[in-house]
Design a protein around this motif. Structure first.
Motif, PDB file in Angstrom:
ATOM      1  N   SER A  49       0.846  -1.193   0.000  1.00 20.17           N
ATOM      2  CA  SER A  49       0.000   0.000   0.000  1.00 20.17           C
ATOM      3  C   SER A  49       0.879   1.240   0.000  1.00 20.17           C
ATOM      4  CB  SER A  49      -0.962  -0.005   1.184  1.00 20.17           C
ATOM      5  OG  SER A  49      -0.247  -0.107   2.380  1.00 20.17           O
ATOM      6  N   GLN A  50       0.277   2.335  -0.298  1.00 21.71           N
ATOM      7  CA  GLN A  50       1.009   3.577  -0.510  1.00 21.71           C
ATOM      8  C   GLN A  50       1.917   3.952   0.652  1.00 21.71           C
ATOM      9  OE1 GLN A  50      -1.437   6.476  -2.141  1.00 21.71           O
ATOM     10  NE2 GLN A  50       0.013   8.119  -1.983  1.00 21.71           N
ATOM     11  N   GLU A  51       1.526   3.630   1.852  1.00 19.69           N
ATOM     12  CA  GLU A  51       2.344   3.961   3.005  1.00 19.69           C
ATOM     13  C   GLU A  51       3.728   3.326   2.901  1.00 19.69           C
ATOM     14  OE1 GLU A  51      -0.779   2.605   3.319  1.00 19.69           O
ATOM     15  OE2 GLU A  51      -1.779   4.504   3.706  1.00 19.69           O
ATOM     16  N   GLY A  52       3.842   2.234   2.141  1.00 19.62           N
ATOM     17  CA  GLY A  52       5.122   1.549   1.982  1.00 19.62           C
ATOM     18  C   GLY A  52       5.961   2.048   0.831  1.00 19.62           C
ATOM     19  N   PHE A  53       5.433   2.951   0.020  1.00 18.31           N
ATOM     20  CA  PHE A  53       6.194   3.474  -1.107  1.00 18.31           C
ATOM     21  C   PHE A  53       7.315   4.361  -0.579  1.00 18.31           C
ATOM     22  CE2 PHE A  53       2.363   3.670  -4.262  1.00 18.31           C
ATOM     23  CZ  PHE A  53       2.148   2.323  -4.085  1.00 18.31           C
ATOM     24  N   ASN A  54       8.470   4.257  -1.167  1.00 20.04           N
ATOM     25  CA  ASN A  54       9.577   5.140  -0.815  1.00 20.04           C
ATOM     26  C   ASN A  54       9.498   6.355  -1.728  1.00 20.04           C
ATOM     27  OD1 ASN A  54      11.966   6.450  -0.328  1.00 20.04           O
ATOM     28  ND2 ASN A  54      13.134   4.560  -0.106  1.00 20.04           N
ATOM     29  N   THR A  55       9.046   7.464  -1.193  1.00 25.40           N
ATOM     30  CA  THR A  55       8.846   8.671  -2.000  1.00 25.40           C
ATOM     31  C   THR A  55       9.848   9.761  -1.636  1.00 25.40           C
ATOM     32  OG1 THR A  55       7.176   9.414  -0.447  1.00 25.40           O
ATOM     33  CG2 THR A  55       6.392   8.227  -2.391  1.00 25.40           C
ATOM     34  N   ASP A  56      10.992   9.380  -1.080  1.00 24.20           N
ATOM     35  CA  ASP A  56      11.968  10.373  -0.631  1.00 24.20           C
ATOM     36  C   ASP A  56      12.488  11.258  -1.756  1.00 24.20           C
ATOM     37  OD1 ASP A  56      11.762   9.430   1.927  1.00 24.20           O
ATOM     38  OD2 ASP A  56      13.509   8.128   1.788  1.00 24.20           O
ATOM     39  N   LEU A  57      12.580  10.757  -2.963  1.00 22.16           N
ATOM     40  CA  LEU A  57      13.184  11.526  -4.044  1.00 22.16           C
ATOM     41  C   LEU A  57      12.181  12.168  -4.985  1.00 22.16           C
ATOM     42  CD1 LEU A  57      16.241   9.289  -4.998  1.00 22.16           C
ATOM     43  CD2 LEU A  57      16.171  11.274  -3.500  1.00 22.16           C
ATOM     44  N   VAL A  58      10.921  12.128  -4.652  1.00 24.44           N
ATOM     45  CA  VAL A  58       9.926  12.816  -5.476  1.00 24.44           C
ATOM     46  C   VAL A  58       9.463  14.056  -4.748  1.00 24.44           C
ATOM     47  CG1 VAL A  58       9.185  10.770  -6.741  1.00 24.44           C
ATOM     48  CG2 VAL A  58       8.070  11.341  -4.607  1.00 24.44           C
ATOM     49  N   ASP A  59       8.999  15.046  -5.485  1.00 29.72           N
ATOM     50  CA  ASP A  59       8.702  16.332  -4.872  1.00 29.72           C
ATOM     51  C   ASP A  59       7.247  16.508  -4.450  1.00 29.72           C
ATOM     52  OD1 ASP A  59       7.503  16.513  -7.316  1.00 29.72           O
ATOM     53  OD2 ASP A  59       8.501  18.364  -7.918  1.00 29.72           O
ATOM     54  N   HIS A  60       6.500  15.439  -4.369  1.00 34.21           N
ATOM     55  CA  HIS A  60       5.094  15.581  -4.001  1.00 34.21           C
ATOM     56  C   HIS A  60       4.745  14.816  -2.736  1.00 34.21           C
ATOM     57  CE1 HIS A  60       4.675  11.676  -5.927  1.00 34.21           C
ATOM     58  NE2 HIS A  60       5.210  12.197  -7.015  1.00 34.21           N
ATOM     59  N   GLY A  61       5.736  14.513  -1.912  1.00 33.11           N
ATOM     60  CA  GLY A  61       5.479  13.871  -0.630  1.00 33.11           C
ATOM     61  C   GLY A  61       4.858  12.499  -0.787  1.00 33.11           C
ATOM     62  N   ASN A  62       3.916  12.194   0.073  1.00 36.46           N
ATOM     63  CA  ASN A  62       3.310  10.868   0.076  1.00 36.46           C
ATOM     64  C   ASN A  62       2.215  10.684  -0.962  1.00 36.46           C
ATOM     65  OD1 ASN A  62       4.944   9.878   2.095  1.00 36.46           O
ATOM     66  ND2 ASN A  62       3.620  10.640   3.708  1.00 36.46           N
ATOM     67  N   ALA A  63       1.767  11.754  -1.576  1.00 38.83           N
ATOM     68  CA  ALA A  63       0.729  11.632  -2.603  1.00 38.83           C
ATOM     69  C   ALA A  63       1.346  11.058  -3.878  1.00 38.83           C
ATOM     70  CB  ALA A  63       0.100  12.990  -2.897  1.00 38.83           C
ATOM     71  N   ILE A  64       0.557  10.289  -4.587  1.00 33.85           N
ATOM     72  CA  ILE A  64       0.967   9.722  -5.871  1.00 33.85           C
ATOM     73  C   ILE A  64       0.298  10.550  -6.958  1.00 33.85           C
ATOM     74  CG2 ILE A  64       0.871   7.668  -7.326  1.00 33.85           C
ATOM     75  CD1 ILE A  64       2.625   7.394  -4.768  1.00 33.85           C
ATOM     76  N   VAL A  65       1.056  10.925  -7.978  1.00 30.70           N
ATOM     77  CA  VAL A  65       0.491  11.723  -9.062  1.00 30.70           C
ATOM     78  C   VAL A  65      -0.004  10.794 -10.164  1.00 30.70           C
ATOM     79  CG1 VAL A  65       0.933  13.474 -10.826  1.00 30.70           C
ATOM     80  CG2 VAL A  65       1.948  13.702  -8.548  1.00 30.70           C
ATOM     81  N   ILE A  66      -1.283  10.889 -10.446  1.00 30.74           N
ATOM     82  CA  ILE A  66      -1.908  10.143 -11.527  1.00 30.74           C
ATOM     83  C   ILE A  66      -2.213  11.144 -12.637  1.00 30.74           C
ATOM     84  CG2 ILE A  66      -3.869   8.711 -12.214  1.00 30.74           C
ATOM     85  CD1 ILE A  66      -2.112   7.382 -10.076  1.00 30.74           C
ATOM     86  N   SER A  67      -1.755  10.861 -13.845  1.00 36.20           N
ATOM     87  CA  SER A  67      -2.029  11.774 -14.951  1.00 36.20           C
ATOM     88  C   SER A  67      -2.663  11.007 -16.100  1.00 36.20           C
ATOM     89  CB  SER A  67      -0.748  12.472 -15.408  1.00 36.20           C
ATOM     90  OG  SER A  67       0.223  11.540 -15.806  1.00 36.20           O
ATOM     91  N   LEU A  68      -3.435  11.736 -16.893  1.00 33.85           N
ATOM     92  CA  LEU A  68      -4.116  11.154 -18.037  1.00 33.85           C
ATOM     93  C   LEU A  68      -4.464  12.256 -19.017  1.00 33.85           C
ATOM     94  CD1 LEU A  68      -7.585  11.555 -17.659  1.00 33.85           C
ATOM     95  CD2 LEU A  68      -6.846  10.362 -15.606  1.00 33.85           C
ATOM     96  N   GLU A  69      -4.804  11.848 -20.218  1.00 37.47           N
ATOM     97  CA  GLU A  69      -5.300  12.799 -21.207  1.00 37.47           C
ATOM     98  C   GLU A  69      -6.801  12.646 -21.310  1.00 37.47           C
ATOM     99  OE1 GLU A  69      -3.502  12.829 -25.056  1.00 37.47           O
ATOM    100  OE2 GLU A  69      -1.490  13.127 -24.231  1.00 37.47           O
ATOM    101  N   ASP A  70      -7.512  13.782 -21.275  1.00 38.43           N
ATOM    102  CA  ASP A  70      -8.962  13.702 -21.406  1.00 38.43           C
ATOM    103  C   ASP A  70      -9.331  13.593 -22.885  1.00 38.43           C
ATOM    104  OD1 ASP A  70      -8.843  16.275 -22.489  1.00 38.43           O
ATOM    105  OD2 ASP A  70      -9.560  17.243 -20.662  1.00 38.43           O
ATOM    106  N   HIS A  71     -10.617  13.531 -23.167  1.00 36.97           N
ATOM    107  CA  HIS A  71     -11.089  13.337 -24.540  1.00 36.97           C
ATOM    108  C   HIS A  71     -10.642  14.450 -25.476  1.00 36.97           C
ATOM    109  CE1 HIS A  71     -13.331   9.847 -23.379  1.00 36.97           C
ATOM    110  NE2 HIS A  71     -14.000  10.519 -22.463  1.00 36.97           N
ATOM    111  N   GLY A  72     -10.369  15.626 -24.946  1.00 34.47           N
ATOM    112  CA  GLY A  72      -9.921  16.749 -25.764  1.00 34.47           C
ATOM    113  C   GLY A  72      -8.407  16.800 -25.919  1.00 34.47           C
TER     114      GLY A  72
END
Length: 169
Positions: A12-35
């Motif tokens: 689970s996310q609490e176990g992710f090592n996010t030390d080297l990313v700049d968004h802390g414990n949150a995970i960034v999900i990105s996608l392209e919308d229909h446009g």
């Protein structure tokens, strides 16, 4: 071990090592919308799990087959509310692609019911463990013994007529 019928691992996310990313414990999900516009969301209920998660536990799927939704690399299952947040209607999410932390591209293979807040698995997004193995640099995952981690939750189902005291030695 003949006493063990089956097992399942969950990171689970609490176990992710996010030390080297700049968004802390949150995970960034990105996608392209229909446009064609890129949209990004920060999420906090993300997990990786073995392909048998939905056959091991009774987690209701709104769409998808329990034995198939996580059986391939780069497959992801979304909660109904997350699918609606990203795609409008959850039905429109099936077969769509999203990117996790600008690294792995994942295809939506299933939709789960929204889990209650008091659930032991308050996941909103769960990707196949094979996705993590195929992207070894993500969250410092290493597939060898140099990466001993207690971040994984491992559950086992004992064979019939086997008590927990038999394996607890």
């Amino acid at each position: 071990y003949p006493e063990v019928e089956s097992t399942v691992r969950i990171l689970s996310q609490e176990g992710f090592n996010t030390d080297l990313v700049d968004h802390g414990n949150a995970i960034v999900i990105s996608l392209e919308d229909h446009g064609g516009q890129r949209r990004a969301f920060k999420e906090e209920k993300v997990a990786y799990a073995d392909p048998n998660l939905f056959t091991f536990f009774t987690i209701p799927l709104v769409y998808g087959q329990p034995d198939q939704v996580l059986n391939g690399a780069n497959y992801v299952v979304l909660s109904q509310s997350i699918a609606e947040k990203y795609f409008g209607k959850w039905q429109d999410a099936i077969g769509q692609f999203l990117k996790i932390d600008n690294n792995a591209t994942l295809m939506v293979k299933g939709i789960i019911d929204n889990t209650p807040a008091n659930s032991d698995f308050p996941i909103r997004i769960v990707s196949s463990y094979l996705s993590l193995k195929n992207n070894p640099g993500q969250y410092f995952y290493q597939p060898d013994w140099n990466n001993l981690s207690s971040s994984f939750q491992v559950y086992m189902r004992l064979a019939k007529n086997v008590s927990s005291s038999t394996v607890d030695r």
